[in-house]
Scaffold this active site. Structure first.
Site, PDB file in Angstrom:
ATOM      1  N   SER A   1      -4.650  -2.382   0.778  1.00 10.83           N
ATOM      2  CA  SER A   1      -4.898  -1.576   1.974  1.00 10.83           C
ATOM      3  C   SER A   1      -4.609  -0.113   1.685  1.00 10.83           C
ATOM      4  O   SER A   1      -3.774   0.212   0.830  1.00 10.83           O
ATOM      5  CB  SER A   1      -4.004  -2.038   3.125  1.00 10.83           C
ATOM      6  OG  SER A   1      -2.687  -1.520   2.990  1.00 10.83           O
ATOM      7  N   ASP A   2      -5.307   0.765   2.397  1.00 11.33           N
ATOM      8  CA  ASP A   2      -4.837   2.141   2.413  1.00 11.33           C
ATOM      9  C   ASP A   2      -3.477   2.129   3.103  1.00 11.33           C
ATOM     10  O   ASP A   2      -3.157   1.231   3.884  1.00 11.33           O
ATOM     11  CB  ASP A   2      -5.833   3.051   3.141  1.00 11.33           C
ATOM     12  CG  ASP A   2      -5.712   4.502   2.682  1.00 11.33           C
ATOM     13  OD1 ASP A   2      -4.654   4.867   2.110  1.00 11.33           O
ATOM     14  OD2 ASP A   2      -6.664   5.275   2.882  1.00 11.33           O
ATOM     15  N   TRP A   3      -2.676   3.146   2.833  1.00  7.99           N
ATOM     16  CA  TRP A   3      -1.284   3.151   3.284  1.00  7.99           C
ATOM     17  C   TRP A   3      -1.220   3.277   4.813  1.00  7.99           C
ATOM     18  O   TRP A   3      -1.427   4.339   5.367  1.00  7.99           O
ATOM     19  CB  TRP A   3      -0.542   4.286   2.604  1.00  7.99           C
ATOM     20  CG  TRP A   3       0.114   3.933   1.303  1.00  7.99           C
ATOM     21  CD1 TRP A   3       1.418   4.180   0.980  1.00  7.99           C
ATOM     22  CD2 TRP A   3      -0.448   3.291   0.144  1.00  7.99           C
ATOM     23  NE1 TRP A   3       1.697   3.717  -0.299  1.00  7.99           N
ATOM     24  CE2 TRP A   3       0.569   3.165  -0.832  1.00  7.99           C
ATOM     25  CE3 TRP A   3      -1.706   2.785  -0.158  1.00  7.99           C
ATOM     26  CZ2 TRP A   3       0.364   2.574  -2.077  1.00  7.99           C
ATOM     27  CZ3 TRP A   3      -1.922   2.193  -1.395  1.00  7.99           C
ATOM     28  CH2 TRP A   3      -0.897   2.093  -2.330  1.00  7.99           C
ATOM     29  N   GLY A   4      -0.945   2.142   5.479  1.00  9.85           N
ATOM     30  CA  GLY A   4      -0.921   2.137   6.940  1.00  9.85           C
ATOM     31  C   GLY A   4      -2.227   1.676   7.554  1.00  9.85           C
ATOM     32  O   GLY A   4      -2.438   1.837   8.750  1.00  9.85           O
ATOM     33  N   GLY A   5      -3.095   1.060   6.740  1.00  8.52           N
ATOM     34  CA  GLY A   5      -4.408   0.672   7.230  1.00  8.52           C
ATOM     35  C   GLY A   5      -4.473  -0.700   7.880  1.00  8.52           C
ATOM     36  O   GLY A   5      -5.529  -1.094   8.372  1.00  8.52           O
TER      37      GLY A   5
END
Length: 743
Positions: free
Chosen positions: A242-246
């Protein structure tokens, strides 16, 4: 199709199953979420380490504390600063892409990293996107041909590339929640091709799912993207991060093909694929098999980069800050700079005739490596244009630097971090629900008001100080053998987390350039930036040189081009509009708004739109001049079995300097059965020729180069019929034409 590159794939799969069978549920779950800001959890008792990741596309990011966005304060994490992907794409040279991947992979491994979060390959839909400098092009063919060698270069160092952001990450505004409505044909023809090639040709070991939604679902929880397309149609068996916080919903993320959740907060056990997932499994609402599938994919990636088993002893060590890396970075920088205009042979300058050189503009002395968001790095060094010029000329010429315009100072603080702040808006929304335009989160609304107020304050400060700086610059320009203006953008403007508000040059630079041109018609205008700018004075300027953020050797390459040691060969990988209002996103208003955007233009992104609407850009896709001249001739076309077309032609250097020409081949359907762009790039080659020499170029257009995506059949179709084959120096400068017939 499987992309396992292990010599004994079956043995690897057996090892994976053996490890998986020994793990407890807690151990499995520990592997699929962050245990530090850039590290996943491991299983120490089984010899499974955590996966060390790092940004970014322009070099390996400095070390941070494990649970806070505060630099660790090391003195051993300075690295080579690579050209941005926009600069790399401007070389139109797959060899340079391979070399930059090789450098990045070696430096990541040298710093002890397992996954490097690069390359960024999203399509440039609007020139206002804040992260465009991280991306390559508006054209999927060009992106594809550069992405594949870049990834191969990274991964030969036993490091996983993490190609990003899948998919259609086209704006920074509301980037965590924006829902992008995109039709299937547009996805398959414009936004998917480079990712498909990354998986099937480059065999990327990992891929990053984007923040945004596509057609109603967040990319990190999107079954259509991750299960149907990525895993099903493309056969991907690597790791999806995941993108960071996605990640927003536990059940949805668990039950789709996302393998590793990362975020920007230090409550690692509360990540959605941590304790919340365990609770759902214990309640029987989610099967443990979904965790097993994720662990398998992560272990497979780890085996491929030799993190596990007997292969660990064979893993490459990597290296960073080597002379070889700097040399490759310099070569890429030299090929990336684009000569947009050169009347009266203003360039190159003759150093023997320069006794006094005046250099005007903040970007002459500006360092760019330490900004831009997650692309920022702590560079070993960065040679700015001013230093490059001084180093080149030595002490026998006077080089006077004048700031020219004022840039308000932006100080970095570590009491809070922009990455954590960028997710604060989630606290003011119903997570996972659509944010309406008229219901912007209060935190963002307040932040936007503060930002606009600061902008107005900055404008007043800029205008006041520019009165003095302008006068100094104009006076200095009158008395010099040559005057070079070095302006453009910087990472206060080109940055992750925010889109640009317009295409204008900031800090009143247009007014300064206009004033300088009145006293120096031979003013050399050079600009550095990450995306196009309006140039209302361009008809008055004799010479315009454009550079993207070109890395640690920017100044060296800049000086060598200015003085003719290097003949510029860069070409635009994106259209430079005359004005932003000419762009499709300006016309349809579907960019930079909160809540939901519809990509109404469909296939008509970049030059495809300008072609169809007959809008003349300032500088077209593929444009770039040289200090020499090239002629084209002798085009022959040969259709083989009615499915592929071989073309050959001759390019001759008719000038007096060694130079390289990027020859471009566009395909234009004649009487198509369905709506299709007027022409599309399908092949290119970079040809280096000595003065007076000719070279034969031979290229092959495959059946796929004539195809379009049929939504009813859900496949690509190449219709029989006639196609115009256009060969040129840019999308507008077509030199040769022929007709090919497909059976």
């Amino acid at each position: 199709m499987r992309i396992n590159t292990d010599k004994n794939a079956k043995k690897t799969e057996k090892e994976i199953e053996k490890l998986l069978g020994k793990m407890t549920l807690d151990e499995k779950i520990s592997m699929i979420h962050g245990a530090a800001l850039f590290k996943s959890g491991g299983v120490e008792r089984l010899g499974i380490p955590g996966i060390m990741t790092s940004d970014g596309p322009m070099g390996v990011r400095e070390e941070f504390m494990s649970d806070r966005w505060i630099p660790a304060g090391n003195n051993d994490d300075r690295v080579s600063y690579l050209p941005s992907n926009s600069a790399l794409a401007s070389t139109w040279n797959p060899r340079r892409a391979y070399e930059m991947g090789k450098v990045l992979g070696a430096e990541a491994r040298g710093r002890g990293k397992d996954v490097i979060l690069a390359p960024g390959i999203n399509i440039k839909r609007s020139p206002l996107c804040g992260r465009n400098f991280e991306y390559m092009s508006e054209d999927p063919k060009l992106v594809t041909t550069l992405t594949v060698p870049f990834i191969k270069g990274v991964q030969e160092n036993d490091v996983a590339a993490c190609v990003k952001h899948f998919a259609a990450n086209v704006q920074e505004t509301d980037r965590l929640m924006v829902d992008e409505e995109i039709d299937e044909r547009t996805l398959y023809e414009i936004y998917f091709p480079a990712f498909k090639a990354a998986v099937q040709e480059a065999k990327s070991y990992s891929i990053m799912a984007a923040y945004n939604k596509v057609n109603g679902y967040h990319c990190c929880e999107n079954k259509d993207l991750l299960d149907v397309v990525l895993r099903g149609e493309w056969g991907y068996d690597g790791a999806v991060i995941s993108d960071w916080g996605g990640v927003h919903k536990t059940k949805e993320a668990a039950e789709c093909s996302l393998d590793l959740e990362m975020s920007v907060f230090p409550d690692f056990d509360e990540y959605l694929l941590a304790n919340p997932l365990k609770e759902l499994i214990e309640k029987g609402e989610i099967s443990e098999e979904v965790v097993d599938a994720k662990v398998r994919n992560l272990l497979r990636m780890m085996f491929r980069i030799k993190m596990l088993g007997k292969q660990k002893a064979e893993r490459k060590a990597g290296a960073y800050n080597t002379p070889e890396h700097r040399e490759m970075i310099l070569r890429t920088a030299e090929e990336s700079m684009i000569l947009l205009k050169n009347e009266k042979q203003t360039l190159p300058l003759n150093p023997a005739k320069i006794k006094k050189l005046v250099v005007i503009g903040q970007n002459a002395a500006k360092i760019h490596s330490d900004g831009g968001g997650s692309a920022e790095i702590k560079a070993l060094y960065e040679i700015c244009p001013l230093m490059g010029l001084k180093c080149y000329l030595g002490g026998n010429a006077e080089v006077r630097y004048v700031k020219g315009y004022h840039v308000p100072e932006k100080r970095k603080t570590f009491d809070h971090n922009w990455q954590a702040d960028s997710l604060d808006d989630l606290k003011d929304t119903t997570v996972g629900m659509l944010v309406r335009e008229d219901d912007v989160p209060e935190a963002h609304r307040k932040g936007e008001e503060e930002r606009l107020a600061q902008l107005e304050k900055d404008k007043a400060e800029i205008h006041e100080k520019n009165q003095v700086l302008f006068a100094e610059a104009i006076e200095a320009a009158k008395d010099a053998d040559a005057v070079i203006f070095v302006g453009g953008l910087n990472h206060n403007i080109d940055s992750e987390g925010a889109d640009r508000t317009d295409m204008s040059l900031p800090y009143e630079q247009d007014a300064l350039i206009e004033a300088l041109l009145k006293v120096r018609k031979d003013l050399i205008v050079t600009l550095i930036g990450g995306s196009p700018v309006e140039m209302p004075w361009r008809d008055k300027a004799q010479a315009i040189l454009w550079s993207y953020y070109a890395g640690m050797e920017t100044g060296t390459a800049f000086a060598k081009i200015i003085f003719g040691d290097i003949n510029p060969s860069g070409k635009l990988a994106e259209t430079f509009p005359d004005q932003y209002r000419d762009c499709v996103t300006a016309k349809n208003g579907q960019f930079g708004v909160w809540g939901k955007i519809k990509l109404e233009e469909g296939l008509y992104c970049g030059y495809r739109y300008f072609d169809r609407q007959h809008i003349a850009p300032a500088y077209c896709f593929g444009h770039g001049l040289s200090y020499t001249q090239f002629t084209y001739g002798g085009l022959t076309l040969k259709a083989e079995k009615g499915k592929t077309v071989k073309l050959s032609f001759t390019v001759k250097n008719t000038g007096k300097r060694l130079g390289s020409e990027v020859v471009q081949v566009y395909v234009a359907p004649i009487a198509p059965r369905v709506d299709r762009p007027d022409k599309e790039l399908k092949a290119y080659a970079k040809v280096k020729l000595a003065p007076g020499k000719s070279g034969k170029v031979t290229l092959t257009l495959k059946q796929e180069d004539f195809a379009y995506f049929d939504e009813h059949l859900h496949s690509f179709i190449a219709d029989a019929g006639d196609y115009a084959i256009l060969v040129g120096a840019s999308s507008e400068d077509i030199r040769l034409k022929g007709i090919a017939t497909l059976a």
